[in-house]
Design a protein around this motif. Structure first.
Motif: not given
Length: 450
Positions: A112-116, A132-139, A170-179
């Motif tokens: 989470l820290a690097p993503l934030a 932004l969603r779980l599938e959009a975060v890869t390793f 759009g920024v606000a939606r990104d914040l909610v998605a990250f939460e």
């Protein structure tokens, strides 16, 4: 979509499928020894060139740590550009949460820290992710989180003051998605960890700082949780009861109840280093717990041999160890490996031999031994040499996979090179090996999806 090559890359197989595009694993036609596979995003008919260019621009502006790298553009079959992207082999965060019932605090910090920090950097650079969603975060292969899936990204003015940045929908939606992503990850924690509430666009920076203060980051284990271990059948009554070294948990104090399946300290000879033995068995168990079911047949034989060698008869005097043998006949030595197929013309028959030889090299901690397995100065040689060093230094303990020729598929044969699919052996995803034939026979040049 029936295409075999694109922009100088062979399309090996499909990696993903979306409403706008298909994602393929591509391997370069170039003969460069260290050429690496890529991910090719090929857009469907009807997707406009302008939207593809906008996505490429967003990736360029967002370029940096923890963002999927855009290598190049290639003209796709639909007449619009295709993206040549970094291949991320560690799977998505969605899959990790399906495979792992629990995460520790250090892993959560690493995710989470690097993503934030990265999302905050994107907003400052004028990029809204939008998807932004779980599938959009890869390793990646090291377990570092990487932000991908920029198909819905949009651009805003860069370096906006905080007040204007907060006004961007759009920024606000990104914040909610990250939460939402953070909450899904935190649900896997055994020890509760509460993040600051969203108050402003500076919230992402606060979250990263809070996470780093909560503990020490540690590597994310990308392997699925091990399957429950089967309970061994009870011994027949006519066989002696024995105590063995348990690999279920480390020894921390003397044990007096032999029926609990642990080594009785008073019966151990003085030369036996229980501390070192326990530590190594713990490492072995942690490594074996991540191995898929089809590997247990081979790994089980090794574990059984280890346990038989440590069997102790209750009542023996201190300093003596008696081994229970199921047969009075001597066990004949294993026959030497026949490397005939490695020098033959069939790469499918050669690959199991090469992987068996590779397993012995890793077991024996021999880098020189790999000369008979890997092509000289290839990506496979670099990978395997580093693996031997890590096993030798105790950083990793490898239980190499074994395959049967009947499970292999020859994907492509071009002269003295062959791409072979191993089937479903790597965390549920197909794996492939690239072989090259030289004067000494077939050698491994590269691994895909390992």
């Amino acid at each position: 979509m029936t295409i075999d090559t694109l922009g100088g890359y062979r399309l090996v197989r499909k990696l993903g499928d979306g409403s706008r595009a298909e994602l393929f694993l591509g391997y370069p036609h170039s003969d460069a020894a260290l050429a690496r596979p890529v991910a090719l995003k090929v857009y469907r008919t009807g997707v406009t060139q302008g939207s593809v260019i906008a996505e490429a621009e967003a990736l360029s502006r967002a370029a940096g740590d923890h963002v999927v790298e855009l290598y190049d553009l290639a003209l796709g079959p639909s007449g619009v550009p295709s993206l040549v992207l970094e291949r991320l082999s560690g799977g998505s965060l969605a899959r990790l949460l399906r495979d792992r019932a629990h995460l520790d605090t250090g892993e959560t910090i690493t995710i989470l820290a690097p993503l934030a920090q990265t999302l905050a950097r994107l907003h400052t650079s004028g990029v809204v992710h939008g998807g932004l969603r779980l599938e959009a975060v890869t390793f990646d292969s090291t377990g570092a989180p990487v932000l991908a899936c920029f198909g819905r990204s949009t651009s805003i003015e860069a370096h906006l003051p905080p007040v204007r940045l907060e006004a961007e929908a759009g920024v606000a939606r990104d914040l909610v998605a990250f939460e939402s992503i953070a909450l899904a990850v935190l649900e896997r924690l055994a020890v509760p960890l509460v993040l600051p509430a969203i108050t402003s666009t500076g919230w992402l920076t606060e979250v990263a700082a809070h996470l780093f203060e909560s503990g020490t980051a540690r590597a994310v284990r990308l392997n699925p949780d091990p399957e429950p271990e089967s309970v061994p059948a009870r011994l027949p009554t006519d066989q002696p009861v024995v105590t063995t070294v348990s690999i279920a948990e480390p020894l921390q104090e003397p044990v007096t109840e032999p029926w609990r399946g642990r080594f009785v300290w008073s019966m151990a000879p003085e030369w036996l280093d229980l501390g070192g033995l326990t530590e190594r068995l713990g490492v072995i168990r942690r490594a074996i717990s991540t191995v898929r079911t089809r590997v247990w047949a081979a790994a089980g034989a090794v574990a059984a041999a280890l346990l038989v060698a440590l069997v102790v008869v209750p009542g023996a005097t201190a300093g003596t160890v008696e081994v229970q043998s199921s047969s009075s006949e001597d066990v004949p030595p294993a026959p030497a490996l026949d490397l005939g197929p490695v020098a033959g013309d069939d790469p499918v028959l050669a690959l199991p031999m090469l992987l068996d030889a590779r397993a012995r090299c890793i077991r024996d901690l021999s880098i020189l031994c790999l000369d008979d397995v890997d092509q000289r100065d290839s990506a496979a040689e670099s990978y395997d040499q580093q693996l031997v060093r890590e096993v030798r230094d105790g950083v990793a303990l490898s239980v190499p996979i074994t395959v049967d020729a009947a499970d292999l598929t020859l994907e492509e044969r071009l002269g003295d090179s062959a791409l072979i699919s191993l089937g479903d052996v790597a965390d549920g995803e197909p794996a492939s090996v690239l072989l090259i034939k030289g004067e000494a026979g077939w050698r491994i040049r590269d691994y895909l999806e390992w």
